[in-house]
Design an enzyme around this catalytic site. Structure first.
Site, short mmCIF file in Angstrom:
data_model
loop_
_atom_site.label_atom_id
_atom_site.label_comp_id
_atom_site.label_asym_id
_atom_site.label_seq_id
_atom_site.Cartn_x
_atom_site.Cartn_y
_atom_site.Cartn_z
N ASP A 263 -11.91 -4.91 21.27
CA ASP A 263 -11.26 -3.97 20.38
C ASP A 263 -11.58 -4.45 18.96
O ASP A 263 -12.01 -5.60 18.77
CB ASP A 263 -9.74 -3.92 20.64
CG ASP A 263 -9.14 -2.64 20.09
OD1 ASP A 263 -8.06 -2.25 20.56
OD2 ASP A 263 -9.77 -2.01 19.21
C1 GLC Z 1 -8.58 0.55 17.29
C2 GLC Z 1 -8.09 0.93 18.67
C3 GLC Z 1 -9.20 1.31 19.62
C4 GLC Z 1 -10.29 2.01 18.83
C5 GLC Z 1 -10.90 0.98 17.92
C6 GLC Z 1 -11.95 1.59 17.00
O1 GLC Z 1 -7.86 -0.55 16.81
O2 GLC Z 1 -7.23 0.00 19.33
O3 GLC Z 1 -8.64 2.17 20.63
O4 GLC Z 1 -11.27 2.53 19.72
O5 GLC Z 1 -9.95 0.31 17.12
O6 GLC Z 1 -11.38 2.53 16.16
#
Ligand code: GLC
Length: 750
Positions: A263
């Site tokens: 993430d």
């Molecule tokens: C965010 C979210 C994830 C997302 C990523 C990119 O923090 O937790 O679901 O795809 O970052 O935006």
């Protein structure tokens, strides 16, 4: 060059020459694995390391020298996020990236319809491909453990079997377009409060029975090409490089051959990033979450620190070759796939799909005959509530979208009754916010009237109405279905409960539509004539709701989570269960999943706690009569234990005939729950293990046939690390919801 390198270079040159000059990795007639094997030795260590971390907000390097392209990711599960700046969350301001906004995944789950899921995945996959994206950062399948969960609207409910069945077609639909689905957030990431600093303390039985199955189905049945590690910790390790979760379970037991993507900012350690199963590190700045120098991508854990460790012998290249192989496999499955995909964007088909899915997910919770709406020409329909006009595709966090258009419920109702007077009154002021990440709905939600006036005006407007609909709920603002925050309670905000009660006192047949992506309390449900659960339905949200309210579509949605009477009725009783506690000597917050497998309806039904509306509940404008449940056998000899990857063979078929005894064509989701024999291990009194959605014309009888694998009867024994089927007399419950059981059958397992 070392002798080995010279030998390799010669071998590669020979290989290239024997393939009529085209290097194997560039030859679309070769298999993905042949192309990976040919490409890997051509890469230098620096090139391999460069592929394992971001070069920008949503991209990682390819190998320009060899013509291997960059990998481009995009949010999100409900539509293709507008292009963002190279190094910033804000949208880049392109004029060609307004997408089709599909419904939120809680709505898709509420359809209980695998065909809708395939349609969803296919459509959003086409949009991703057209926008030249290789990885779609979705779907999310974290279990709705608490009604407060801030991202429940992005997930598929409280039951692992439902989520598992619904995620598989979505993944397949996306990936048939040459786009990787990146199933998230792996794992036990069930809240937003302190999501980057909380250790989920979950026993392995609960993990295997509740929190892994949807991901397991996505990998084993869906063939997902990517998985996103979650921000939180499990067992004391950060999940973006959790050795047990990623190496032992995901890649070991399940044989996952895709890439694990962190993430954004979820990678937290140099050494664990190398050995903990992470393949691609994405994020904002060096430590993923805070400001850092502009060359921060070189400082990522899997960047210069990795090169340094290899250079000074603290790390080998075995893990690097595995990471690079997986990334090459991803590239040969997507941007360099043998079969060239083109996709499509903002097509009428996609808007039609969005409308169909949103309507199919709409849940008719209660109807004392006031629906479907019929307003005579010259009649008067009064619509009250901010959610009738507030556009909600924008906002909510990373699933925020810029869409070509969003039809509001009011607009759709005005279209549906062109010869009637359709009056709107706000009733209350909720949120006047209209933008997120520089995406703006363009609405002016400002309001000058004080609260008392707003209510008085609404009540006055109801005079002489043929029908009155209140459309409220949540709106994806902070603490209301919003990434990064959880709800603070399940009471409707802005005093809506009082407003609904007041209206119910003056309107003879009040209809209430709750628009939300997560459970809310409905204390007024007994005082109104009809209740509809609507969702964040995307571009066509208004049309879909009007289709159901007018009867153009006969509702067939079922709740993917329980609507409890109050938060206190739920299984989370202590701070240590939620939102977690600090403990002596522990750097991170600790959250104990003490309720174990008793999540959602598993809790309420096992403790006989009455709920407002149960899991799996949803009415229709027609009636369905069930025949007896029939099991293909009366005894099974499948007791005993088996390994984590076994037990998939069908051991029992259960069928039941269902007749549409009403005047309208419709669809019914036949559900099958299993009740185990009494035993030493405490188990839920019912668990969903099968369902089938039958489309039945008025008067037609259909047959639902549900096949149960051995695994359906099993509980997970952590000590032996095996599934166990207990002998005894099992009860099969077949019905229209987890509480509306229409017929039962017994099966003896010995
Ligand atoms: C965010 C979210 C994830 C997302 C990523 C990119 O923090 O937790 O679901 O795809 O970052 O935006």
């Amino acid at each position: 060059m070392k002798p080995l390198h010279i030998l390799l270079a010669c071998l590669v040159a020979i290989a290239a020459c024997t393939n009529n000059g085209t290097p194997v990795y560039l030859d679309p007639s070769k298999s993905v694995e042949e192309r990976v094997a040919d490409a890997l030795p051509r890469l230098s260590i620096e090139e391999k390391v460069a592929m394992t971390h971001a070069q920008s907000k949503f991209s990682s390097r390819g190998v320009p020298r060899l013509g291997i392209p960059e990998v481009w990711c995009t949010d999100g599960p409900h539509g293709i996020r507008p292009e963002v700046l190279w190094d910033d969350w804000s949208q880049a301001g392109w004029s060609n990236d307004s997408c089709t906004a599909f419904p939120a995944l809680s709505c898709l789950a509420a359809t209980w319809d695998k065909e809708m899921s395939l349609l969803f995945g296919r459509s959003i996959g086409q949009e991703a491909r057209y926008r030249k994206k290789d990885v779609l950062l979705g779907p999310g399948v974290n279990i709705c453990r608490t009604p407060l969960g801030g991202r429940s609207f992005e997930y598929m409910g409280e039951d692992p079997y439902l989520a598992g069945q619904m995620v598989v077609p979505y993944v397949k639909g996306v990936q048939e377009n040459g786009v990787a689905a990146c199933v998230k957030h792996f794992a036990v990431n069930n809240q937003e409060v302190r999501r980057t600093a909380t250790n989920s303390v979950v026993d392995e039985r609960t993990l295997y029975e509740i929190y892994l199955p949807a991901f397991e189905a996505a990998v084993k049945e869906g063939g997902a090409w990517a998985i996103m590690g979650s921000y939180n910790l499990w067992n004391g390790e950060f999940n973006c490089h959790n050795h047990r979760l990623l190496n032992d379970i995901l890649k070991g037991e399940w044989g996952f051959d895709g890439v694990v993507i962190s993430d954004w900012g979820g990678c937290r350690d140099d050494d664990d990033a190398i050995t903990g199963g992470l393949d691609m590190e994405f994020g904002t700045w060096t430590d993923g979450l805070h400001g850092a120098p502009s060359d921060s991508y070189n400082n990522y854990h899997l960047a210069n620190p990795y090169l340094q460790r290899i250079a000074d012998g603290r790390a080998g290249t075995r893990e690097l070759d595995d990471k690079a192989s997986r990334i090459l496999r991803l590239i040969f499955r997507t941007s360099m796939a043998s079969e060239r995909h083109y996709g499509s964007f903002n097509s009428p088909e996609h808007y039609e799909a969005a409308r169909r899915i949103a309507a199919a997910g709409t849940v008719l919770l209660k109807n004392d005959g006031v629906l479907p709406l019929s307003i005579p020409d010259g009649g008067k329909l009064v619509v009250i509530g901010e959610n009738a006009i507030k556009k909600m595709v924008v906002g909510g966090g990373s699933s925020n979208l810029k869409t070509k258009y969003e039809i509001t419920p009011l607009e759709a109702l005005q279209e549906a009754f062109p010869n009637a007077q359709v009056v709107w009154e706000r009733g209350y002021v909720g949120s006047t916010e209209t933008s997120f990440d520089r995406v703006d709905t363009g609405e002016d939600l400002s309001e000058s009237r004080p609260a008392g006036q707003l209510l008085a005006d609404a009540i006055k407007a109801t005079e002489g109405a043929d029908a009155v609909i209140f459309i409220g709920g949540l709106n994806k603002s902070a603490n209301q279905d919003n990434e990064g925050t959880d709800k603070l309670d399940i009471t409707l905000p802005y005093g809506q409960d009082a407003i609904i009660e007041t209206l119910a006192g003056v309107v003879p047949h009040l209809i209430v539509v709750n628009i939300s992506g997560s459970p809310v309390a409905m204390p007024w449900a007994d005082k109104v004539d009809a209740v509809v659960q609507g969702w964040y339905g995307g571009s066509e949200t208004g049309h879909a709701l009007a289709d159901v309210l007018t009867g153009a579509v006969n509702p067939s949605g079922k709740l993917p989570f329980t609507l409890p009477r109050s938060l206190a009725d739920g299984p989370l009783k202590t701070e240590r269960q939620y939102p977690g506690i600090q403990e002596e000597g522990e750097q991170w917050w600790q959250e104990y999943y003490d309720e174990g497998v008793f999540v959602g309806y598993r809790w309420y039904s096992s403790k006989d706690i009455p709920v407002c509306f149960p899991f799996g509940h949803g009415l229709s404008y027609t009636k369905f009569e069930y025949g007896p449940a029939k099991a293909s056998k009366s005894t099974l000899s499948c007791a005993g234990s088996f390994g984590v990857n076994e037990g998939t063979e069908t051991v029992l078929k259960v069928s039941t005939d269902v007749r549409n005894s009403g005047e309208r064509d419709g669809a019914e989701v036949v559900q099958l729950y299993l009740m185990p024999p009494a035993g030493d291990v405490e188990r839920p009194v019912r668990e969903l293990k099968g369902f089938e959605k039958l489309t039945l014309n008025a008067g037609q009888t259909g047959r639902a046939v549900m096949e149960l694998p051995r695994r359906a009867f099993a509980r997970f024994d952590a000590d032996s690390h095996r599934w166990v089927v207990d002998s005894g007399t099992w009860t099969i419950l077949v019905g229209s919801s987890s509480e509306d059981i229409r017929s039962t059958a017994e099966i003896k397992i010995n």
